[in-house]
Design a protein around this motif. Structure first.
Motif, short mmCIF file in Angstrom:
data_model
loop_
_atom_site.label_atom_id
_atom_site.label_comp_id
_atom_site.label_asym_id
_atom_site.label_seq_id
_atom_site.Cartn_x
_atom_site.Cartn_y
_atom_site.Cartn_z
N THR A 163 0.85 -1.18 0.00
CA THR A 163 0.00 0.00 0.00
C THR A 163 0.89 1.23 0.00
O THR A 163 2.12 1.13 0.01
CB THR A 163 -0.95 0.01 1.22
OG1 THR A 163 -1.92 1.04 1.04
CG2 THR A 163 -0.18 0.24 2.51
N ALA A 164 0.26 2.40 -0.01
CA ALA A 164 1.01 3.66 0.03
C ALA A 164 0.18 4.70 0.77
O ALA A 164 -1.05 4.65 0.77
CB ALA A 164 1.34 4.15 -1.38
N MET A 165 0.87 5.63 1.38
CA MET A 165 0.22 6.77 2.01
C MET A 165 0.24 7.92 1.01
O MET A 165 1.30 8.43 0.64
CB MET A 165 0.94 7.16 3.30
CG MET A 165 0.90 6.09 4.37
SD MET A 165 -0.79 5.70 4.93
CE MET A 165 -1.21 7.20 5.83
N ARG A 166 -0.93 8.32 0.54
CA ARG A 166 -1.05 9.43 -0.40
C ARG A 166 -2.47 9.95 -0.40
O ARG A 166 -3.40 9.28 0.04
CB ARG A 166 -0.58 9.01 -1.80
CG ARG A 166 -1.36 7.85 -2.40
CD ARG A 166 -2.47 8.32 -3.28
NE ARG A 166 -3.28 7.23 -3.76
CZ ARG A 166 -4.39 6.82 -3.16
NH1 ARG A 166 -4.78 7.36 -2.04
NH2 ARG A 166 -5.11 5.84 -3.69
N LYS A 167 -2.67 11.16 -0.94
CA LYS A 167 -3.98 11.80 -0.92
C LYS A 167 -4.18 12.58 -2.22
O LYS A 167 -3.31 13.35 -2.62
CB LYS A 167 -4.08 12.76 0.27
CG LYS A 167 -5.37 13.58 0.32
CD LYS A 167 -5.32 14.58 1.46
CE LYS A 167 -6.54 15.49 1.48
NZ LYS A 167 -6.43 16.52 2.55
N TYR A 168 -5.33 12.36 -2.87
CA TYR A 168 -5.72 13.13 -4.05
C TYR A 168 -6.83 14.10 -3.65
O TYR A 168 -7.81 13.71 -3.00
CB TYR A 168 -6.23 12.21 -5.16
CG TYR A 168 -5.20 11.25 -5.69
CD1 TYR A 168 -4.13 11.70 -6.47
CD2 TYR A 168 -5.28 9.89 -5.42
CE1 TYR A 168 -3.19 10.82 -6.97
CE2 TYR A 168 -4.35 9.00 -5.91
CZ TYR A 168 -3.29 9.47 -6.68
OH TYR A 168 -2.36 8.58 -7.17
N SER A 169 -6.69 15.36 -4.04
CA SER A 169 -7.70 16.36 -3.69
C SER A 169 -7.59 17.55 -4.64
O SER A 169 -6.75 17.56 -5.55
CB SER A 169 -7.51 16.82 -2.23
OG SER A 169 -6.20 17.36 -2.05
N THR A 170 -8.43 18.57 -4.41
CA THR A 170 -8.33 19.83 -5.13
C THR A 170 -8.29 20.97 -4.12
O THR A 170 -8.72 20.82 -2.97
CB THR A 170 -9.51 20.06 -6.10
OG1 THR A 170 -10.73 20.07 -5.34
CG2 THR A 170 -9.56 18.98 -7.16
N ARG A 171 -7.78 22.13 -4.58
CA ARG A 171 -7.71 23.31 -3.71
C ARG A 171 -7.66 24.55 -4.59
O ARG A 171 -7.10 24.53 -5.69
CB ARG A 171 -6.45 23.25 -2.85
CG ARG A 171 -6.29 24.41 -1.86
CD ARG A 171 -4.88 24.45 -1.29
NE ARG A 171 -3.92 24.90 -2.29
CZ ARG A 171 -3.49 26.16 -2.41
NH1 ARG A 171 -3.95 27.10 -1.60
NH2 ARG A 171 -2.61 26.49 -3.35
N ARG A 172 -8.23 25.63 -4.09
CA ARG A 172 -8.19 26.90 -4.81
C ARG A 172 -6.88 27.63 -4.46
O ARG A 172 -6.57 27.81 -3.28
CB ARG A 172 -9.41 27.75 -4.44
CG ARG A 172 -9.67 28.93 -5.39
CD ARG A 172 -10.91 29.70 -4.94
NE ARG A 172 -12.07 28.84 -4.87
CZ ARG A 172 -12.84 28.51 -5.90
NH1 ARG A 172 -12.53 28.95 -7.10
NH2 ARG A 172 -13.88 27.73 -5.73
N ASP A 173 -6.11 28.03 -5.48
CA ASP A 173 -4.83 28.69 -5.20
C ASP A 173 -5.02 30.18 -4.95
O ASP A 173 -6.16 30.69 -4.90
CB ASP A 173 -3.82 28.42 -6.32
CG ASP A 173 -4.16 29.12 -7.63
OD1 ASP A 173 -5.08 29.97 -7.65
OD2 ASP A 173 -3.50 28.83 -8.65
N ALA A 174 -3.92 30.91 -4.79
CA ALA A 174 -3.98 32.32 -4.44
C ALA A 174 -4.67 33.16 -5.52
O ALA A 174 -5.18 34.24 -5.24
CB ALA A 174 -2.57 32.85 -4.20
N ASN A 175 -4.68 32.64 -6.76
CA ASN A 175 -5.34 33.36 -7.86
C ASN A 175 -6.78 32.91 -8.09
O ASN A 175 -7.41 33.33 -9.06
CB ASN A 175 -4.54 33.16 -9.14
CG ASN A 175 -3.14 33.74 -9.05
OD1 ASN A 175 -2.97 34.87 -8.57
ND2 ASN A 175 -2.14 32.98 -9.47
N GLY A 176 -7.27 32.04 -7.21
CA GLY A 176 -8.64 31.57 -7.33
C GLY A 176 -8.83 30.41 -8.28
O GLY A 176 -9.96 29.99 -8.55
N ILE A 177 -7.74 29.85 -8.80
CA ILE A 177 -7.81 28.73 -9.73
C ILE A 177 -7.84 27.43 -8.93
O ILE A 177 -7.01 27.22 -8.03
CB ILE A 177 -6.59 28.73 -10.69
CG1 ILE A 177 -6.58 30.01 -11.52
CG2 ILE A 177 -6.62 27.50 -11.59
CD1 ILE A 177 -5.29 30.21 -12.30
#
Length: 602
Positions: A303-317
């Motif tokens: 197995t592996a320890m990892r995480k997939y996600s999204t986030r809004r950056d400083a420019n709103g992207i």
């Protein structure tokens, strides 16, 4: 001299087998196919995430026959077929089309080792396209529909002490049915390819105790420093104890147990090593089923320890993230076709080669396009550090396609049987790949191919596996659901839509074609989005597109997919020829610009 004499009996036994098999047809072949050993076909353990010590490979030469659909089992077989290569492929030794009016029959004998006495015996199929019926010694042991996922039958009750006869029947309507089939069609042309029917992944036997571990799902949680492991058994019993141990090399770093079922939540070290393309660290696993102090079963995996996600950056992207850090995911469209084996790579070395070259080219991701691979392919991605976007193989008919605006037409309405089958096969694919660390994005639909009930399917997928991102429809039809808006544009990059609430990605672009003489599927007919006649010009075009893409990353693109890894049949858009013998673009320049793109958000 003594050594030479010891080889004579083995050679004498092998020669009759070789005499019954030769590659079919005159198409180009890979170098690996030129050294096929019919006595040792794909000998590697087929399920690396859930491994037991004892097993028996049933790959090799089987009897085969093609009959009219609905007729009885043939009394006489037509010849030999090399399993696990599809009947249409060269490496099967047959090279014949099946069609929806015919059925394909297989037969072979096998013996059970005496050391397996008093154990249950499981018969595993890696994948068979599409409807499969199986008999052992004349006793029907099971049926399965679905062309892309493994299935298993307990054949213990049907076994004899000596010789056993295994018989398999397959029916595959290809594009005359509603089932997922990817790019298989009865009349191949352009982007559509040769049908693949029958057994196309390893067939194998495995001894297990009466009560055994039948499956598992693993979800890492790097924020809470936990590893959640759901373990399934073939039958439950009061007092069952599931133990999960995690190892870094030979050192046990974590363990946890649960009684009478349920999830095992394993506390991981606060400084646990994280998996990424730059550092694809894998932990070894040992999972044990005990009852009243007695070990019932044990499997090994990783197995592996990892995480997939999204986030809004400083420019709103909205950016894609891996392990809570922005990452631009960039890789090729990988279709997984072979000139000699079609869906099946001739060897495990060949299977690994495409992935290794993807890393060598400087990419960090692969989009596995409308196909599902054998388990070992995903293990290679896990080990090498490649993020995988996994498509659902397309099927049924396509509705109106709108790629450059949000969809406002009528979605495809499938029959009840078609819809039910889609949901069944999609769930089986998710279950099959749920625990692989490399899988980062699920893609239920591509370019409106069989697309239906998009929002419902997307929401179900996200709910069933909240640990991954969901790309609802790569290239359209576009709906405001899931995690990603995915645009297609050929040949160069273009951002003609943008979604401020989801990650905007370029799911396909490129398709730079180049013909390489003597490495073509059809010498006088080939196709590409744009075509060049030399490597220097094709490489310059690739770099030009890459520079355009780099500017669009700042404007809002969070991932991109270049078409494609290899040529496929009459398509000549590959970075490599179909036979993998020629890398068509300048590899050093390719790696340099690709690394720049992959690191754009660092």
């Amino acid at each position: 001299m003594r050594f030479f004499k010891s080889l004579l009996p083995a050679l004498a036994m092998a020669m009759p087998l070789y005499a019954q098999w030769a590659p079919a047809g005159d198409k180009i072949k890979t170098a690996w196919a030129e050294n096929i050993d019919v006595n040792n076909v794909l000998p590697e353990y087929p399920r690396p995430m859930m491994e037991r010590e004892e097993w028996q490979n049933l790959n090799g030469l089987w009897d085969y026959a093609i009959t009219d659909a609905g007729t009885a089992s043939p009394a006489v077989f037509e010849g030999k077929i090399l399993v696990p290569f599809a009947v249409e492929s060269s490496l099967s030794g047959v090279g014949k089309r099946l069609g929806d009016k015919k059925e394909l029959w297989y037969q072979r004998e096998f013996k059970i080792p005496s050391s397996w006495n008093k154990k249950n015996v499981l018969l595993h199929f890696g994948a068979v396209d599409w409807k499969t019926d199986v008999w052992v010694n004349g006793i029907k042991v099971g049926s399965h529909t679905g062309g892309y996922t493994p299935f298993t039958f307990d054949i213990t009750a049907a076994l004899n002490k000596g010789e056993n006869i295994l018989k398999v029947k397959v029916w595959d309507p290809t594009d005359r049915g509603y089932q997922p089939r990817g790019k298989q069609v009865n009349r191949p042309e352009g982007i559509w390819y040769t049908p693949v029917s029958g057994i196309w992944q390893t067939v194998w036997l495995e001894p297990v105790p009466e009560r055994y571990i039948s499956g598992m799902k693993i979800v890492p949680d790097i924020d809470r420093h936990l590893l959640k492991v759901d373990v399934n058994t073939n039958m439950a019993s009061v007092g069952d104890k599931i133990e999960v141990s995690v190892y870094e090399g030979n050192v046990k770093v974590a363990e946890q147990a649960v009684i009478n079922g349920g999830s095992v939540e394993v506390p991981m070290p606060a400084d646990a090593k994280l998996w990424s393309p730059d550092s694809p660290f894998l932990y070894d696993l040992k999972i044990t089923l005990n009852n009243k102090g007695k070990k019932m079963d044990e499997i090994k995996g990783y197995t592996a320890m990892r995480k997939y996600s999204t986030r809004r950056d400083a420019n709103g992207i909205v950016r894609l993230q891996l392990n809570n850090k922005d990452i631009f995911q960039f890789g090729p469209l990988d279709q997984g076709w072979w000139p000699d084996g079609l869906y099946t790579a001739p060897t495990d070395e060949a299977l690994l080669y495409d992935i290794q070259k993807t890393k060598d080219f400087g990419y960090n991701m692969i989009r596995k396009h409308v196909k599902v691979e054998p388990a070992r392919w995903y293990t290679h991605c896990d080990k090498l550090g490649i993020i995988v976007w996994q498509d659902m193989p397309s099927g049924d008919r396509s509705p109106q396609w709108q790629s450059r605006n949000y969809f406002n037409g009528a979605e495809n309405v499938r029959t009840l049987a078609s819809e039910k089958n889609y949901r069944k096969e999609w769930k089986e694919i998710l279950d099959y790949l749920y625990s692989n660390p490399c899988i980062g994005v699920w893609v239920p639909f591509n370019e409106a191919w069989g697309q239906f009930k998009t929002q419902e399917i997307t929401e179900w997928t996200k709910q069933y596996d909240p640990s991954r991102l969901v790309n609802p429809a790569s290239g359209g039809n576009h709906y405001t659901c899931g995690d990603i808006l995915d645009l297609h544009n050929y040949p160069g990059p273009d951002m003609y839509l943008y979604d401020a609430q989801r990650a905007t990605v370029l799911g396909e672009y490129g398709g730079i074609g180049m013909v390489v003489k003597d490495h073509l599927w059809v010498p006088d007919r080939n196709w590409g989005y744009v075509q060049f006649d030399n490597s220097n010009d094709a490489t310059r075009e690739y770099i030009k597109f890459a520079r355009q893409l780099r500017k669009l990353i700042d404007r809002g693109f969070s991932a991109a997919v270049y078409t494609q890894t290899t040529d496929v049949e009459v398509e000549v858009n590959g970075l490599m020829t179909y036979d993998r013998k020629v890398i068509k673009l300048n590899e050093a320049l390719l790696k340099e610009v690709n690394n720049e793109i992959c690191n754009a958000l660092e």
